[in-house]
Design an enzyme around this catalytic site. Structure first.
Site, short mmCIF file in Angstrom:
data_model
loop_
_atom_site.label_atom_id
_atom_site.label_comp_id
_atom_site.label_asym_id
_atom_site.label_seq_id
_atom_site.Cartn_x
_atom_site.Cartn_y
_atom_site.Cartn_z
CG HIS A 167 1.77 -0.67 -0.10
ND1 HIS A 167 3.26 -1.36 -0.06
CD2 HIS A 167 0.76 -1.42 0.78
CE1 HIS A 167 2.63 -2.42 0.66
NE2 HIS A 167 1.69 -2.32 0.92
CD GLU A 168 -2.59 -0.40 1.55
OE1 GLU A 168 -3.20 -1.57 1.29
OE2 GLU A 168 -1.72 -0.52 2.32
ZN LIG Z 1 0.78 -3.94 2.00
#
Ligand SMILES: [Zn+2]
Length: 684
Positions: free
Chosen positions: A475-476
């Site tokens: 995600h990051e």
């Molecule tokens: Zn996010």
């Protein structure tokens, strides 16, 4: 006689970056440096703004817009380092400074927005914008800038401007205070256990708890902390109901423990000031003000997404709860399932339904290999590669530095990563930039970083991740790619400078590639045997993908609905916590599930304005990401090159240079419905 300022911004290591690879030279930066450099950088920026505003020539794009976007370089540099430290490696000195700097910065930017001479120049350009022959990106930047000035009070009378400035300053202080109070409670609470208290805990968790105890000077014991990496597995596996209850209660009471660090009054004041601010600017509610420049646009549209999801999620969770109750009874417990039981019995249910325990995945999810997987996917989709540069000092010794290379071998920028939890770091995971990428003026290449909070492994062992943590890493890294691949002219629309309900698309979409079978086959290797995850386990994992989605969706959606309830009304509740309880009661919130973020520690909403009236954005983006990944699945190739190129061009590289809806249509050919998201969550 001329007086000399104490700080030379052209030479100071905080503002002139001459460390290795063009990074700041962290070995020459001391905590005591920030205050005076901020002081000088603020002054320098003010002088630049005065020059632009006082220009005797009529306004042009060059002498006003370009000048405005390129000024304040020293302030940007010291700020980016300072906020990095404030989040990722803070201490008492940095915290004290943060409480001082946050309102100063708010006052500074407020004054720029309310500078009448400057606004007159922007307004002049805006009025004749159709006649200036501008390219689409420049036109959009001009329109956005004009609108931002108006929303920040440029058209208010002097009295209104003063009041708004004071409100912004106070809100900034309150936001800083809120975050620090949560960090205080997270640091403060720890439960030391002995060998005999570890019933049910898998080896990885015992190791992480032993590490955490040792880091707190209690070698030989085991520490339960409120870091999600420990708290969540502990409440999922501990057979000791009494201990689960203690941990759960401490977790949901962060920021609500009375005394100096209690967030109750901070929240009440924040909400009151936000309501006043909205009214001053001519909006019906703070939500109306915040939603004005988003894809959702109105609170009605937000509820249009959340309400039907809420109904389905509650129904799903109620079904799950009955099953959990059955399991508890079978295990000889006649207790009603409580908040501290849910995760525990949910793990048991998962094992029963899928003959599968999430902890079985962990030996296959080595941090190092999952980092490689992130890089590998970026290579396949976008032709990027990452080369680690060892021995470069950053804000902490754990930080790693990578050169980012394009397909042709040319350098794109830098990526820094700080993976492990420590008590000087705020909880959660995030991406930010020390420097953003754009073409205006001399141009600038991106320096992007990711912060994680993974538990360190014992010496000599590799750090292992849960499936959720591996997803967080993807995600990051998806956000990081949005920063890296940016290909725009204007700094104000670079990278992640997009509307808040669009910004989670690149990150959440990227998560999908973690569980693509060919990615797991290559990178999910057992840390001892080096063997890939067995097909059977992989299949079980994929089959169990939507398991527990009732719980997760209730946790999330209740938080999003409470956030909206606070902000979509014209005034503020006097007693926010009573209001939270009342709102949850009206929503018929299940007793055994807590909000993912309760009010006193809801950092998205109260540690700054970031996601206030905006927590829904994650789900809004999820509607987009579920549909966007379906586009790849429809082609039968998760790495379809033609589609990947469209994705790069219209989503990851475009930043905020065009309207988000136009960007999405350019990639996909149409707008999505919520259907794919609900299917992805297993709610239909
Ligand atoms: Zn996010």
């Amino acid at each position: 006689m001329t007086s000399e300022t104490a700080v030379n911004l052209d030479e100071h290591p905080l503002t002139k970056w001459n460390g290795p690879l063009g990074l700041p030279d962290f070995s020459r930066i001391g905590d005591g440096d920030f205050a005076e450099v901020f002081e000088a950088a603020l002054k320098a920026h003010e002088a630049e703004i005065d020059t632009i505003a006082g220009n005797a020539e009529p306004a042009t794009i060059e002498n006003t817009m370009e000048a405005l976007e390129l000024c304040g370089d020293a302030l940007d540099r010291v700020s980016s380092i300072f906020w990095c430290r404030a989040g990722a490696h803070t201490n008492d000195a940095i915290q004290a400074l943060e409480r001082d700097i946050a309102p100063k910065m708010a006052r500074h930017y407020s004054a720029i927005s309310m500078n009448a001479k400057l606004f007159a120049r922007i307004d002049a350009l805006y009025t004749q914008r159709e006649k200036l022959g501008l390219d689409a990106e420049t036109l959009r930047v001009l329109e956005k800038t004009w609108k931002n000035f108006v929303r920040a009070g440029a058209k208010l009378d002097p009295e209104g401007k003063n009041r708004l400035g004071a409100i912004n300053e106070e809100l900034a202080s309150l936001g800083a205070r809120f975050g620090q109070n949560v960090l205080h409670d997270e640091k403060e609470w720890v439960l030391f256990l002995e060998e005999g208290d570890l019933d049910g805990l898998p080896a990885f968790l015992r190791d992480a708890m032993a590490q955490a105890a040792e880091a707190r000077g209690r070698k030989g014991l085991y520490a339960v902390t409120l870091s999600r990496s420990i708290y969540e597995p502990f409440t999922s596996y501990s057979a000791r109901r009494d201990l689960r209850e203690q941990a759960w209660k401490a977790f949901i009471r962060r920021g609500e423990n009375g005394g100096e660090t209690d967030n109750g009054a901070v929240v009440a004041k924040t909400l009151a000031l936000r309501a006043e601010k909205a009214k001053l600017l001519g909006y019906d509610s703070f939500a109306a003000l915040k939603l004005d420049d988003t894809m959702a646009k109105t609170a009605k549209n937000v509820y249009g997404l959340l309400d039907p999801v809420w109904t389905k999620a509650r129904k799903k969770a109620a079904g799950d709860q009955a099953e959990l109750q059955r399991l508890a009874a079978a295990a000889g417990s006649n207790e009603i399932i409580a908040g501290w039981d849910w995760r525990y019995y949910q793990e048991k249910l998962r094992a029963e339904k899928f003959a599968f325990d999430e902890a079985e995945l962990k030996p296959y999810l080595q941090l190092e290999r999952i980092i490689d997987a992130c890089f590998d996917v970026a290579g396949k989709l976008f032709g990027l590669s990452f080369v680690e540069e060892k021995g470069i000092k950053a804000w902490h010794d754990d930080v790693r530095v990578f050169k980012i290379k394009r397909k042709d071998g040319s350098e794109l920028g830098l990526f820094q990563a700080d993976y492990f939890a420590r008590s000087s770091k705020r909880s959660g995971a995030w991406m930010s930039a020390l420097q953003s990428g754009y073409k205006l003026g001399k141009g600038s290449s991106p320096i992007i970083y990711n912060i994680m909070n993974f538990a360190k492994a014992p010496a000599g062992e590799p750090a292992l991740l849960s499936l959720d943590e591996a997803k967080t890493l993807f995600h990051e890294f998806g956000h990081a790619l949005h920063g890296m691949l940016t290909d725009v002219t204007w700094p104000s629309v670079a990278g992640t400078s997009v509307s808040r309900d669009f910004v989670e698309l690149p990150s959440q979409l990227y998560e999908h590639w973690l569980t693509v079978p060919e990615v797991l086959e290559k990178h999910a290797l057992h840390y001892k045997t080096g063997k890939p995850m067995p097909k059977e386990l992989l299949d079980k994992m994929l089959a169990a993908k939507t398991f527990g989605s009732g719980f997760a969706t209730v946790e999330f959606t209740s938080s999003a609905l409470v956030d909206m309830a606070y902000h979509a009304r014209p005034d503020a509740p006097d007693e926010p916590l009573a209001f939270e309880a009342e709102t949850l009661k009206q929503l018929e919130m299940p007793d055994a599930i807590a909000m993912r973020h309760r009010t006193p520690h809801f950092q998205h909403v109260f540690a700054g304005e970031g996601y206030s009236a905006g927590y829904y954005s994650y789900m809004w983006s999820e509607v987009l990401d579920a549909d966007a990944f379906a586009a790849f699945e429809e082609t039968g190739d998760s790495f379809n090159p033609a589609l990947a190129e469209k994705l790069r061009k219209h989503i990851y590289a475009a930043g905020g240079s065009r309207d988000p809806e136009d960007l999405y249509r350019a990639f996909r050919g149409k707008m999505p419905t919520a259907e794919a998201m609900m299917v992805k969550r297993g709610l239909v």
